[in-house]
Scaffold this motif. Structure first.
Motif, PDB file in Angstrom:
ATOM      1  N   THR A  78       0.986  -1.158  -0.260  1.00 18.52           N
ATOM      2  CA  THR A  78      -0.070  -0.072  -0.226  1.00 18.52           C
ATOM      3  C   THR A  78       0.821   1.182  -0.173  1.00 18.52           C
ATOM      4  O   THR A  78       1.796   1.513   0.811  1.00 18.52           O
ATOM      5  N   PRO A 105       2.192   4.648   0.766  1.00 22.97           N
ATOM      6  CA  PRO A 105       1.938   5.532   2.355  1.00 22.97           C
ATOM      7  C   PRO A 105       1.596   6.484   2.377  1.00 22.97           C
ATOM      8  O   PRO A 105       0.733   6.576   3.636  1.00 22.97           O
ATOM      9  N   LEU A 164      -2.237   8.864   0.969  1.00 21.72           N
ATOM     10  CA  LEU A 164      -3.377   8.398  -0.464  1.00 21.72           C
ATOM     11  C   LEU A 164      -4.054   9.904  -0.618  1.00 21.72           C
ATOM     12  O   LEU A 164      -4.531  11.013   0.115  1.00 21.72           O
ATOM     13  N   ARG A 220      -0.825   7.199  -3.816  1.00 23.38           N
ATOM     14  CA  ARG A 220      -1.600   6.852  -4.748  1.00 23.38           C
ATOM     15  C   ARG A 220      -2.953   8.285  -4.585  1.00 23.38           C
ATOM     16  O   ARG A 220      -3.041   8.888  -3.390  1.00 23.38           O
ATOM     17  N   CYS A 270      -2.811   2.916   4.221  1.00 27.29           N
ATOM     18  CA  CYS A 270      -2.094   4.118   4.374  1.00 27.29           C
ATOM     19  C   CYS A 270      -1.356   4.890   5.244  1.00 27.29           C
ATOM     20  O   CYS A 270      -2.294   4.312   6.307  1.00 27.29           O
TER      21      CYS A 270
END
Length: 193
Positions: free
Chosen positions: A2, A4, A6, A38, A57
């Motif tokens: 994932t 870290p 978003l 992301r 995250c």
């Protein structure tokens, strides 16, 4: 693994200035953030965002329009309060407080740190039945500064997900309307007010 961090655009593209978050995410296509971030336009898919907040995250930055009593187009950086049980979870819609409540309800792990890069709207229809696509001029003008603010903010959060709000340039919550004191975002001059 994932990401870290978003960065989530939220809002309804058919409700005038509520489309600020998706517009900022679209502008980031021209100036991408680092690959370990992301970036996603959630629109009005609150359930998707709730699950992604539980995805591991360390920090999430929601980009949204929010009434704060400031001049339209003013950017603010807000540290979201953890849900306290008074806001009911909602699986349909995109009220950030209800999405956080839903994520808390769905998961057993603590939520990541959530910041909101908010833009003061000028035009928000009263209800979903009032379709009004397109941003107002003031909010459209805030898209590029929001992208610049994210490019300054993201490296700080990647280096230290728990960086104190003051170090992030948190805007004043009270006082006269002014652009947010975000990193690399100049303070307002007398002519700007």
């Amino acid at each position: 693994m994932t990401a870290p961090l978003l960065v989530a655009g939220v809002g309804n593209i058919f409700l005038a200035d509520d489309a600020f978050g998706p517009e900022v995410i679209r502008a980031l296509e021209q100036r991408p953030l680092p690959t370990q971030v992301r970036v996603r336009d959630y629109g009005i898919r609150g359930l998707d965002l709730a699950y992604d907040l539980l995805g591991g995250c360390a920090t999430a930055v929601l980009v949204d329009a929010a009434r704060r009593g400031q001049r339209p187009g003013t950017l603010s950086l807000i540290e979201a309060e953890p849900p306290d049980g008074t806001v009911p979870p909602e699986a349909h819609g995109m009220d950030p407080a209800k999405v956080l409540a839903l994520a808390t309800h769905l998961g057993e792990e603590p939520l990541p740190r959530v910041l909101v890069l908010a833009c003061e709207p000028e035009v928000l229809p009263a209800g979903d039945e009032d379709i009004l696509p397109g941003l107002s001029a003031a909010v459209r003008a805030a898209v590029a500064p929001a992208v610049t603010a994210l490019h300054a903010l993201v490296p700080l959060l990647l280096a230290d997900p728990a960086a104190p709000a003051a170090a992030l340039g948190r805007s004043m919550e009270n006082g006269p309307p002014h652009p947010a004191a975000l990193p690399a975002h100049p303070p307002a001059t007398a002519e700007d007010r």
